[in-house]
Design an enzyme around this catalytic site. Structure first.
Site, PDB file in Angstrom:
ATOM      1  N   LEU A 292      35.597  42.505  49.657  1.00  0.00           N
ATOM      2  CA  LEU A 292      35.717  43.802  48.996  1.00  0.00           C
ATOM      3  C   LEU A 292      35.128  43.774  47.584  1.00  0.00           C
ATOM      4  O   LEU A 292      34.669  44.797  47.082  1.00  0.00           O
ATOM      5  CB  LEU A 292      37.183  44.242  48.942  1.00  0.00           C
TER       6      LEU A 292
ATOM      7  N   HIS B  78      39.700  32.824  45.972  1.00  0.00           N
ATOM      8  CA  HIS B  78      39.715  33.771  44.853  1.00  0.00           C
ATOM      9  C   HIS B  78      40.632  33.279  43.728  1.00  0.00           C
ATOM     10  O   HIS B  78      40.363  33.528  42.553  1.00  0.00           O
ATOM     11  CB  HIS B  78      40.183  35.159  45.304  1.00  0.00           C
TER      12      HIS B  78
END
Length: 160
Positions: free
Chosen positions: A89, A134
């Site tokens: 995303l 992440h």
């Protein structure tokens, strides 16, 4: 809902800090992340992807429930790997084949502060590894060949 943080934002390259207290603020963040993930058709979302440098991510892999991982630690990974196309995303419109472990074992806390251990394989294992990256300031494009990454970065810079 929280806005998605896109490639180029420094928070995506930071090593996230530990969640010290699972309080109302963290629970609200989880709820907002779940809405953002769903509205953007994602199957995983890490706190740095919404601008919060904390060790927290959520997953909603196909045929699985919504899962919350706070202060996660991958305990083991299988030597068997699988190559599969990933997207993110935070890096919209970009896809690439990434090799990851087929199976993993992870320990984390849920939104109630309860510790749990999970053995995952297939798509859930892949999503967990992607989101865990992440928290370490790593993006899926970091696994791709240099020439492809250079093209991706040029494309992303032109989108700004």
């Amino acid at each position: 809902m929280r806005s998605i943080t896109y490639y180029g934002e420094p928070v995506l390259r930071e090593i996230a800090t530990k969640v010290e207290d699972i309080n109302e603020e963290i629970v609200a963040l989880i709820e907002e992340m779940a809405v953002s993930m769903e509205e953007n058709n994602g199957i995983g979302l890490a706190a740095p992807q919404v601008g919060v440098s904390k060790t927290l991510f959520i997953t909603h892999a196909p045929n699985d429930k919504l899962r919350v991982f706070i202060n996660p630690e991958i305990l083991s990974t299988s030597p068997e790997t699988c190559l599969y196309e990933e997207g993110c995303l935070s890096v919209p419109g970009v896809y690439g084949k990434v090799k990851r472990s087929e199976k993993i074992s992870i320990q984390a806390y849920d939104q109630r502060g309860k510790v749990f251990k999970l053995d995952a394989d297939g798509m859930l294992a892949r999503v967990i590894q992607h989101e865990y990256d992440h928290l370490k300031g790593k993006l899926f494009i970091d696994y791709l060949p240099e020439k492809k990454v250079a093209k991706i970065i040029k494309k992303l810079q032109n989108q700004k």
